[in-house]
Design an enzyme around this catalytic site. Structure first.
Site, short mmCIF file in Angstrom:
data_model
loop_
_atom_site.label_atom_id
_atom_site.label_comp_id
_atom_site.label_asym_id
_atom_site.label_seq_id
_atom_site.Cartn_x
_atom_site.Cartn_y
_atom_site.Cartn_z
N LYS A 174 -95.79 -0.44 -54.35
CA LYS A 174 -94.55 -0.57 -55.11
C LYS A 174 -94.07 0.82 -55.54
O LYS A 174 -94.66 1.45 -56.41
CB LYS A 174 -94.77 -1.44 -56.36
N GLU B 38 -103.67 8.45 -62.01
CA GLU B 38 -103.27 9.87 -61.93
C GLU B 38 -102.04 10.00 -62.82
O GLU B 38 -100.97 9.50 -62.48
CB GLU B 38 -102.94 10.26 -60.48
N CYS C 126 -96.50 16.85 -61.47
CA CYS C 126 -97.52 16.56 -62.48
C CYS C 126 -98.30 17.82 -62.82
O CYS C 126 -98.65 18.05 -63.97
CB CYS C 126 -98.44 15.45 -61.99
N GLU D 296 -94.89 16.79 -72.45
CA GLU D 296 -94.67 17.07 -71.03
C GLU D 296 -93.17 17.04 -70.76
O GLU D 296 -92.56 15.97 -70.78
CB GLU D 296 -95.38 16.03 -70.17
P1 NAD Z 1 -93.69 5.97 -64.83
O1 NAD Z 1 -95.01 5.79 -65.45
O2 NAD Z 1 -92.49 5.68 -65.60
O3 NAD Z 1 -93.56 5.11 -63.50
C1 NAD Z 1 -94.51 5.17 -62.45
C2 NAD Z 1 -94.53 3.86 -61.71
O4 NAD Z 1 -95.00 2.83 -62.57
C3 NAD Z 1 -93.18 3.38 -61.21
O5 NAD Z 1 -93.34 2.82 -59.92
C4 NAD Z 1 -92.81 2.31 -62.23
O6 NAD Z 1 -91.90 1.36 -61.71
C5 NAD Z 1 -94.15 1.70 -62.50
N1 NAD Z 1 -94.25 0.96 -63.76
C6 NAD Z 1 -93.41 0.94 -64.83
N2 NAD Z 1 -93.88 0.14 -65.78
C7 NAD Z 1 -95.04 -0.37 -65.33
C8 NAD Z 1 -96.02 -1.25 -65.88
N3 NAD Z 1 -95.91 -1.77 -67.11
N4 NAD Z 1 -97.11 -1.54 -65.14
C9 NAD Z 1 -97.28 -1.00 -63.93
N5 NAD Z 1 -96.39 -0.17 -63.35
C10 NAD Z 1 -95.29 0.15 -64.04
O7 NAD Z 1 -93.73 7.48 -64.31
P2 NAD Z 1 -92.54 8.31 -63.67
O8 NAD Z 1 -91.61 8.68 -64.77
O9 NAD Z 1 -92.03 7.58 -62.48
O10 NAD Z 1 -93.33 9.59 -63.15
C11 NAD Z 1 -93.47 10.77 -63.85
C12 NAD Z 1 -94.86 10.87 -64.43
O11 NAD Z 1 -95.84 10.77 -63.40
C13 NAD Z 1 -95.13 12.20 -65.10
O12 NAD Z 1 -95.79 11.99 -66.31
C14 NAD Z 1 -96.04 12.92 -64.12
O13 NAD Z 1 -96.82 13.92 -64.70
C15 NAD Z 1 -96.82 11.79 -63.56
N6 NAD Z 1 -97.39 12.14 -62.26
C16 NAD Z 1 -98.74 12.30 -62.17
C17 NAD Z 1 -99.32 12.68 -60.96
C18 NAD Z 1 -100.80 12.88 -60.84
O14 NAD Z 1 -101.31 12.96 -59.74
N7 NAD Z 1 -101.53 12.98 -61.93
C19 NAD Z 1 -98.52 12.88 -59.85
C20 NAD Z 1 -97.15 12.70 -59.98
C21 NAD Z 1 -96.60 12.32 -61.20
#
Ligand code: NAD
Length: 478
Positions: free
Chosen positions: A168, A241, A275, A371
Site C-alpha cells: 500500500k 523504519e 529520512c 523533524e
Molecule cells: P506517514 O506515516 O504519514 O505515512 C506513511 C504510510 O503510512 C502511508 O502509506 C500512509 O498512508 C500510511 N498510514 C497512514 N496512517 C496509517 C495507519 N494508521 N496505519 C498504517 N498505515 C498508515 O509518513 P509520510 O509522511 O508519508 O512519510 C514521511 C516520514 O517517513 C518521515 O518521518 C520520514 O522520516 C519517514 N521515513 C523513514 C524512512 C526510514 O527508512 N526510516 C524512510 C523514508 C521516510
C-alpha cells in the site's frame, strides 16, 4: 490521462472509487488513482493468503528467477517509471532515474540471496540446525519520499523468503507503485503480489488484519506507533523504519569551503524529504561564521524548479500538507534564529521552498527539536566536541548521522558515540544493499537490507537432532 489499476489476485482492477493525484510542481491533477475500499483490501489479503500455500513451496531458485524477471521488467520501463516518479513526487528526473536504478539493484540483490539452513552445532551426538520458514502474508506500507526504492526494500525480500505481499503506497505517490504492479502482474503467479491504494484510510485495517503475518512499515514515527499498537492484537512480526532528526558534527580541522557543499547536499537532497537527511548541523565556533557563509552561498546558488526541467537541483515539496508544515518551520525559525538564505516562498504555482539556512538558533527551538522534513537547515555552534555529541544525542530519534573531519581517529571517536542506526564519516547516504540498516530509539524497530533484513521476513526455527536412532536408549541426564 493514463489509466491506473490496482492489482488484486493477479488481476488489474479498478478501485471502488478514485483519488486525484497532484503534480506538486504544477498543482495540476495528473491522474485519477484507483482507490480501494475495505472489501478490496480484504480481497487482496485473501488472494495473498491463498497464493501463499503454493508460493511458499516453490523452490528458492524459482523465486529468484521470477524476481530477476521482475527486475528486468522494471529495467525495460526504467525511464517511464522515473518520469512518473518525477511527476508525482517532484524530484529532479536524474534523481528519479537514480531511485529506480537503486530499486532494480535492490531487487537483484535480494534475488541473489536465499535463507538456507544454518548449522549452529554439529558433534558426533547431535546436530542443531536453524531453519527459516516463510511467515505468510506481508503488508508493505510506504511513504511518499522514495516510493519506488522503499517498496523494493520490502517486496523482494518478502518474496524470496517465500511470503506473499499486499503493498500500500502513500496516497500522494501511488502511481509508480501501480506501474510496478503492472510488471508484477506479468511475472508472478496470481496473488503473490497485490497492490492497493487508499486515501490514508486503510492502513489501520491492513495492519490489524488477522491474516497478515508481518507488517513492514516505513513512515513517520507518529504513524509507526499506531502501527505497533495495531499489530499487538495478533502479535504480528513488525519492522518499522521511521523518522529521524539526524545531526551532522563538523570537527574543527576541516576546510569549510570543501565540507559545506557536501553538508548542503545531505540536507537538501530530495528537498530535504529524506529520512536520513542532515537535519541539524553542529559546527565548531572557530569555523561557525565561515561555514554559515559557505552554506548560504550553496543555498543561493541552488536551482529550485520543476523536476522535469533540465538543470533542476531541487524540486518542490511533495504535497501541500508537508509544504505548509515546512513553511511553519520557516516562520518559527524567523523568530528563533537568523535566516541567512532562503526563507521566502516564491510567488509561483507549485509547492516550492528555497533552501533555507538558519543560524544563531538555540537547541530548544522547534526547528532543532523536530523533524522538519524539508530544505531548512539549522546551524548550531559548539565549543567542546563532547558537548556537541551530547546535544546531537539529546533526541528521541536515532536514525543516522554524519561526522566530518580530516582526522580519522577523532572522527571515529565521535562516530562511535552517536546513538543511531548508521553514522557516516566524510560521506553521506551511502546505503549498499548488503548493509543492514535500522533506526535506534524512536526511529525504528528491526532491520531492513542485508541478510539480517531478509531474516526479518522469516520465522527462525531450531531443529535439534540426536544422532542416535529413535529406538536406542536415551543417555542419562545429569
Ligand atoms: P506517514 O506515516 O504519514 O505515512 C506513511 C504510510 O503510512 C502511508 O502509506 C500512509 O498512508 C500510511 N498510514 C497512514 N496512517 C496509517 C495507519 N494508521 N496505519 C498504517 N498505515 C498508515 O509518513 P509520510 O509522511 O508519508 O512519510 C514521511 C516520514 O517517513 C518521515 O518521518 C520520514 O522520516 C519517514 N521515513 C523513514 C524512512 C526510514 O527508512 N526510516 C524512510 C523514508 C521516510
Amino acid at each position: 490521462m493514463k489509466d491506473f489499476k490496482l492489482l488484486i489476485g493477479g488481476k488489474l482492477v479498478a478501485g471502488a472509487s478514485t483519488l486525484d493525484v497532484i503534480n506538486p510542481a504544477t498543482e495540476e491533477v495528473i491522474a485519477k488513482c484507483p482507490r480501494a475500499d475495505l472489501k478490496q483490501l480484504n480481497e487482496a489479503v485473501a488472494a495473498a493468503k491463498a497464493a501463499f500455500a503454493s508460493w511458499s513451496k516453490t523452490s528458492v531458485a524459482e523465486r529468484q528467477r521470477l524476481l530477476n524477471a521482475f527486475a528486468d521488467g522494471m529495467q525495460a520501463r526504467h525511464e517511464e517509471i522515473a518520469r512518473q516518479l518525477t511527476e508525482e513526487q517532484g524530484k529532479p528526473l536524474p534523481h528519479a532515474m537514480g531511485e529506480v536504478a537503486g530499486a532494480i539493484g535492490m531487487t537483484r540483490y535480494f534475488a541473489s540471496l536465499e535463507l538456507s539452513d544454518k548449522v549452529l552445532r554439529e558433534t558426533d551426538d547431535e546436530k542443531i540446525v536453524q531453519q527459516f520458514m516463510p511467515l505468510g502474508v506481508v503488508a508493505a506500507i510506504t511513504p511518499w519520499n522514495f516510493p519506488v526504492l522503499l517498496l523494493m526494500l520490502k517486496l523482494p525480500p518478502a518474496l524470496v523468503a517465500g511470503n506473499t505481499i499486499v503493498a500500500k503506497p502513500a496516497p500522494t505517490t501511488p502511481l509508480t507503485s501501480l506501474i510496478v504492479a503492472e510488471i508484477a502482474a506479468q511475472v508472478f503467479p496470481a496473488g503473490v503480489v497485490n497492490v492497493i491504494c487508499d486515501g490514508n484510510d486503510l492502513g489501520g485495517a491492513l495492519t490489524a488484519h488477522p491474516d497478515v503475518a508481518k507488517v513492514a512499515f516505513t513512515g513517520s514515527t507518529a504513524t509507526g506507533k499506531k502501527v505497533m499498537e495495531s499489530v499487538s492484537s495478533t502479535l504480528k512480526r513488525l519492522t518499522l523504519e521511521l523518522g529521524g532528526n539526524d545531526a551532522a558534527i563538523v570537527l574543527d580541522d576541516v576546510d569549510p569551503k570543501a565540507v559545506a557543499p557536501q553538508v548542503f547536499a545531505g540536507a537538501t537532497m530530495n528537498s530535504g524529504q529524506v529520512c536520513l537527511a542532515i537535519k541539524r548541523l553542529y559546527v565548531h565556533e572557530s569555523q561557525y561564521d565561515a561555514m554559515c557563509e559557505e552554506l548560504a552561498k550553496c543555498a543561493n546558488e541552488a536551482i529550485v524548479d520543476d523536476g522535469m526541467k533540465q538543470g533542476t537541483q531541487m524540486g518542490p515539496i511533495q504535497n501541500k500538507t508537508q509544504y505548509e508544515k515546512v513553511l511553519g518551520y520557516i516562520e518559527s525559525a524567523r523568530k528563533d534564529g537568523k535566516i541567512i538564505a532562503g526563507g521566502e516562498k516564491p510567488s509561483r504555482k507549485g509547492y516550492f521552498i528555497p533552501p533555507t539556512i538558519v543560524r544563531d538558533i538555540a537547541d530548544d527551538a522547534k526547528l532543532v527539536r523536530e523533524e522538519q522534513f524539508g530544505p531548512v537547515l539549522p546551524v548550531l555552534r559548539y565549543t567542546d566536541v563532547e558537548d556537541a555529541v551530547r546535544r546531537a544525542n539529546d533526541t528521541d530519534y536515532g536514525l543516522g548521522g554524519t561526522v566530518w573531519s580530516n582526522d580519522y581517529n577523532r572522527a571515529m571517536d565521535v562516530a562511535r558515540k552517536i546513538e543511531s542506526g548508521v553514522v557516516w564519516v566524510n560521506k553521506h547516504l551511502d546505503l549498499p544493499p548488503d548493509m543492514p540498516f535500522g533506526g535506534a530509539k524512536q526511529s525504528g524497530h528491526g532491520t531492513e537490507m542485508g541478510r539480517e533484513g531478509l531474516e526479518e521476513f522469516a520465522q527462525s526455527k531450531i531443529i535439534n537432532v540426536a544422532k542416535r536412532s529413535a529406538s536406542s536408549p536415551a543417555p542419562a541426564h545429569h
